[in-house]
Design an enzyme around this catalytic site. Structure first.
Site, PDB file in Angstrom:
ATOM      1  N   ALA A 291       0.819  -1.354  -0.041  1.00  0.00           N
ATOM      2  CA  ALA A 291      -0.159   0.101  -0.077  1.00  0.00           C
ATOM      3  C   ALA A 291       0.743   1.155  -0.033  1.00  0.00           C
ATOM      4  O   ALA A 291       2.077   1.362   0.565  1.00  0.00           O
ATOM      5  CB  ALA A 291      -0.821  -0.082   1.315  1.00  0.00           C
ATOM      6  N   GLU A 292       0.568   2.451  -0.667  1.00  0.00           N
ATOM      7  CA  GLU A 292       1.215   3.351  -0.878  1.00  0.00           C
ATOM      8  C   GLU A 292       1.390   4.381   0.324  1.00  0.00           C
ATOM      9  O   GLU A 292       2.591   5.159   0.573  1.00  0.00           O
ATOM     10  CB  GLU A 292       0.796   4.296  -1.911  1.00  0.00           C
ATOM     11  CG  GLU A 292       0.613   3.928  -3.246  1.00  0.00           C
ATOM     12  CD  GLU A 292      -0.843   3.341  -3.720  1.00  0.00           C
ATOM     13  OE1 GLU A 292      -1.717   3.944  -4.353  1.00  0.00           O
ATOM     14  OE2 GLU A 292      -1.341   2.217  -2.939  1.00  0.00           O
ATOM     15  N   ASN A 293       0.456   3.979   1.346  1.00  0.00           N
ATOM     16  CA  ASN A 293       0.577   4.923   2.608  1.00  0.00           C
ATOM     17  C   ASN A 293       1.823   4.122   3.523  1.00  0.00           C
ATOM     18  O   ASN A 293       2.290   4.897   4.487  1.00  0.00           O
ATOM     19  CB  ASN A 293      -0.678   4.927   3.231  1.00  0.00           C
ATOM     20  CG  ASN A 293      -1.103   3.594   3.552  1.00  0.00           C
ATOM     21  OD1 ASN A 293      -1.560   2.768   2.662  1.00  0.00           O
ATOM     22  ND2 ASN A 293      -1.636   3.373   4.658  1.00  0.00           N
TER      23      ASN A 293
END
Length: 467
Positions: A291-293
């Site tokens: 996930a990008e976060n």
């Protein structure tokens, strides 16, 4: 040394008109510095330039309230609008009352990181061939184009942490680190709000995520928002759309077929919307979600009793980390993506062209849109798998000869899985390898105004056993 302020109001009291303020937070409502944002609204500073991944969505505590209160002249964001959600910033931009700069999520975090590191600019493969590269210097490195991006220093940063001590050392929790550290490092004045203020030494040195030298003020959060426990793993109806009076694959069926493309040991990123459903079909397998976060190796939650508001993915779904998983900030997350470490990226799309161009962040005539991390992911070199329905909600084709929508990235799509067919990029052309049960090649051609071929042996779409 004591960097603790008595209240958020006291911490923002000297913020002047006309400053650039970076505000951390992810998605519609995750880990925003709500107390500081409300304090800035009440303080009343005007003519502000806000830098953020997103201004949040609705509610009385997110950065969007500053726009609604008439305090903002310009925004630099990755999202200015989301499907189905009102956007006061988009409306003001359309009226000429608000300046807008759209920036891909990974480039936003790296522009702030560059400012914090004393670097003035850098070259990036992201935005090549898209409207966001217009007017920027493009330079060839080893046969590939790179766009010059400038550092983005800010006057003030509002960030949110889990714990901090009076020296300003900050600890984040779960997957809620994302932009906060890079935002703070880029700022002349960094203010952190935390759930708990502790004595120096309580946070072990090796667990300090942001050293106090980057933080100027610490405040206790006064606004704690409960997360929406209903935001669990998304489910899709088992019935699909009809074409030519016949049912196609359901959204769940599309996701299941896409999951069949993934092998154990793969690291994959799932975009928002339909691609998120793929997670439900790989649970229990040796597939690692990214996930990008800032999360790697997790599953989406089903049980609303188990959610933890500090653990979420880039689509805002609550997650459970697997044994052997890891959490980190968005700087690391986009290092993973752009360095080509991912096995594949699964994204939705507004349109895909016969050349493999991807358009999924804005519609024609729209002023801004929602880029998120899609441009960074599409430019990573990892195979892009588009997972979507064959036509849009109005029955218009999404597979076209040339994209009429603004591009996310050119020539990046390698596989397309729709409710009617599976296309694979082979020798410079898309080839249909599978067709939904009950449909014919002529029917696929009739709803696909794009150049493509059929494989010699076309199989039934969805007829695959998951490992």
């Amino acid at each position: 040394m004591n960097k603790v302020f008595a209240s958020p109001d006291a911490a923002v009291a000297d913020i002047a008109d006309g400053l650039t303020v970076a505000i951390g937070g992810f998605g519609v409502g995750h880990s925003y510095p709500n107390s500081l944002t409300v304090a800035l609204r009440d303080h009343g500073a005007r003519g502000l330039r806000i830098v953020a991944n997103s201004l949040g969505g609705g509610g009385a505590h997110r950065p969007q309230i500053l726009v609604e209160n008439g305090q903002v002249d310009a925004v630099v964001v990755s999202f200015s609008a989301r499907p189905g959600m009102p956007s006061p910033e988009e409306a003001l931009v359309a009226e000429g009352k608000l300046a807008l700069e759209m920036v891909p999520q990974g480039i936003l975090v790296d522009r702030l990181r560059a400012a914090g590191a004393g670097l003035r600019a850098f070259y990036s493969p992201v935005t090549v061939g898209t409207p966001l590269a217009n007017g920027k210097e493009v330079r060839d490195f080893d046969g590939n184009d790179f766009v010059l991006e400038h550092a983005l220093p800010v006057d003030v940063a509002f960030i949110r942490g889990w714990r901090a001590d009076r020296y300003g050392n900050v600890q984040f929790r779960g997957s809620s680190a994302h932009f906060h550290a890079s935002f703070a490092k880029a700022a002349k004045l960094a203010i952190v709000e935390v759930q708990e203020i502790v004595e120096p030494g309580v946070i072990p040195p090796h667990e300090v995520d942001l050293p106090g030298i980057f933080v100027h003020r610490v405040v206790q959060s006064t606004i704690t928002l409960g997360a929406a426990a209903s935001k669990m793993k998304r489910r899709a109806p088992e019935s699909g759309r009809e074409y030519f009076g016949k049912p196609a694959l359901s959204r769940s069926g599309i996701a299941r077929r896409a999951a069949g493309l993934v092998e154990d040991g793969d690291y994959i990123n799932l975009g928002s919307g339909l691609p998120t459903l793929v997670a439900g079909h790989i649970q229990g397998r040796g597939v690692f979600l990214h996930a990008e976060n800032g999360a790697l190796a997790y599953d989406l939650l089903d049980d609303p009793e188990e959610f933890d508001s500090d653990f979420f993915d880039a689509a805002g779904n609550f997650i459970r980390m697997r044994a052997g998983g890891a959490v980190f900030d968005s700087v690391v997350s986009f290092e993973v993506a752009r360095s080509g470490k991912l096995s594949s990226v699964m994204l939705g799309a507004y349109q895909v062209s016969g050349s493999g161009d991807l358009a999924n962040w804005a519609t024609p005539g729209q002023i801004g849109g929602g880029i998120g991390g899609a441009m960074d992911l599409a430019a990573s070199g990892a195979p892009v798998v588009v997972v979507m329905e064959h036509t849009d909600s109005k029955g218009r084709p999404k597979l076209v000869e040339q994209c009429a929508y603004p591009l996310t990235a050119p020539a990046c799509v390698k596989v397309i899985v729709t409710d009617l067919a599976l296309f694979r990029w082979i020798d410079g052309r898309f080839v249909v390898e599978e067709i939904a049960p009950g449909f014919t090649p002529d029917e696929i051609r009739a709803v696909t105004p794009m150049s493509f071929d059929f494989a010699t042996d076309v199989r039934v779409l969805g007829d695959v056993e998951l490992c």
